[in-house]
Enzyme design. Structure first.
Site, short mmCIF file in Angstrom:
data_model
loop_
_atom_site.label_atom_id
_atom_site.label_comp_id
_atom_site.label_asym_id
_atom_site.label_seq_id
_atom_site.Cartn_x
_atom_site.Cartn_y
_atom_site.Cartn_z
N LEU A 59 25.52 -55.14 26.51
CA LEU A 59 25.00 -54.39 25.37
C LEU A 59 25.55 -55.06 24.11
O LEU A 59 26.72 -55.46 24.08
CB LEU A 59 25.45 -52.92 25.40
CG LEU A 59 24.91 -52.04 26.53
CD1 LEU A 59 25.52 -50.65 26.42
CD2 LEU A 59 23.39 -51.96 26.49
N ASP A 60 24.73 -55.16 23.09
CA ASP A 60 25.23 -55.68 21.82
C ASP A 60 26.38 -54.83 21.33
O ASP A 60 26.49 -53.63 21.64
CB ASP A 60 24.11 -55.64 20.76
CG ASP A 60 22.96 -56.56 21.08
OD1 ASP A 60 23.16 -57.52 21.85
OD2 ASP A 60 21.86 -56.30 20.57
N ARG A 61 27.23 -55.44 20.55
CA ARG A 61 28.37 -54.71 19.99
C ARG A 61 27.92 -53.45 19.28
O ARG A 61 28.56 -52.39 19.38
CB ARG A 61 29.13 -55.62 19.03
CG ARG A 61 30.38 -54.99 18.42
CD ARG A 61 31.12 -55.97 17.53
NE ARG A 61 32.40 -55.46 17.08
CZ ARG A 61 33.30 -56.17 16.42
NH1 ARG A 61 33.04 -57.43 16.10
NH2 ARG A 61 34.45 -55.63 16.05
N ARG A 172 15.07 -54.75 19.57
CA ARG A 172 15.13 -54.90 18.11
C ARG A 172 14.03 -55.83 17.61
O ARG A 172 13.37 -55.55 16.60
CB ARG A 172 16.51 -55.43 17.72
CG ARG A 172 17.63 -54.46 18.08
CD ARG A 172 18.99 -55.11 18.18
NE ARG A 172 19.48 -55.56 16.89
CZ ARG A 172 20.70 -56.06 16.70
NH1 ARG A 172 21.53 -56.19 17.72
NH2 ARG A 172 21.08 -56.43 15.50
#
Length: 257
Positions: A59-61, A172
């Site tokens: 998961l992205d930060r 995104r």
């Protein structure tokens, strides 16, 4: 000083560890972050020093939510990785985007590889776009009496997203492709709307939350389904926007928009 909330353990057995990652927490140490920046793998090693954890996905930060690891067992890790390759792991996310989205749809739009010019300075820029497919449905709309640019009001949608593929920043980038960028996205989003949420809601994060993972257990041959609602900060925001009960919105189409 670390002020991030602690990860929550959602599920564990002899071979699996599934956590809820807070927004802002790295999954792994990163050379572009300051030394000793907290990360999820480091937290796991502190809690379970005798175990070795195998990362299955990331998961992205800035993204919060459900993330899975295999503990100790390389064979189980290989089995799980194959499930990801075969698209037999089903992931569900919630996000808030600019504008009013259609009731439902699918985005079949290949994505070029996002190169990290710092971490991969010599990587090729000429790779062809990769297949990328995302399915979504709208759970709610809201119109705020706050002018943005030339518009007298600001409109936003609460969207449930199920990516079929797993490209970097896929959700995104796909929502931006639809002209509905995510709120709080500083790379692919729109600054005016990010600023609105900072100034009017004191929100300083990306509104992208991994809410469910579903897959086959590597040994027990049973379906594992692990879900978690967004954290209290996000749920309080949803209540202010008129979305106090996510499960009702999921189950009752008449309440959605």
């Amino acid at each position: 000083m670390n002020t991030l909330p602690e990860p929550d353990i959602l599920y564990q057995d002899d071979v699996l560890m599934i956590l809820h990652k807070p927004a802002g927490l790295l999954v792994h140490p990163s050379w572009i972050a300051p030394a000793r920046t907290p990360n999820l793998v480091g937290w796991l090693k502190q809690q379970f020093p005798a175990d070795t954890f195998h990362t299955l996905h990331r998961l992205d930060r800035a993204t919060s939510g459900v993330i899975a690891f295999v503990r100790n067992d390389k064979q189980a890790a290989q089995t799980m990785h194959q499930q990801f390759i075969d698209r037999r792991v089903h992931k569900t996310y919630l996000c808030v985007v600019r504008g009013w989205t259609d009731p439902e749809g699918s985005i079949d739009y290949p994505l070029t590889q996002e190169k990290d010019h710092f971490a991969e300075p010599f990587a090729s820029d000429s790779k062809p776009p990769q297949e990328a497919v995302t399915h979504y449905r709208t759970l709610g709309h809201v119109e705020l009496p706050i002018p943005v640019g030339r518009y007298p009001v600001a409109r936003y949608s609460l969207v449930e997203v199920k990516p079929e593929t797993g490209r970097k920043h896929q959700i995104r980038r796909h929502m931006k492709h639809l002209l509905h960028p995510l709120v709080g996205d500083t790379k692919h989003g729109e600054g005016r709307h990010n600023r609105l949420f900072r100034e009017h809601f004191d929100l300083h994060r990306l509104l992208l939350m991994a809410t469910e993972l579903r897959f086959e257990h590597p040994y027990e041959l049973k379906q594992v389904k692990v879900s978690a609602p967004p954290d209290d900060e996000v749920m309080a925001l949803f209540a202010r926007l008129g979305w106090p009960d996510i499960e009702q919105l999921r189950e009752n189409p008449d309440l959605r928009c």
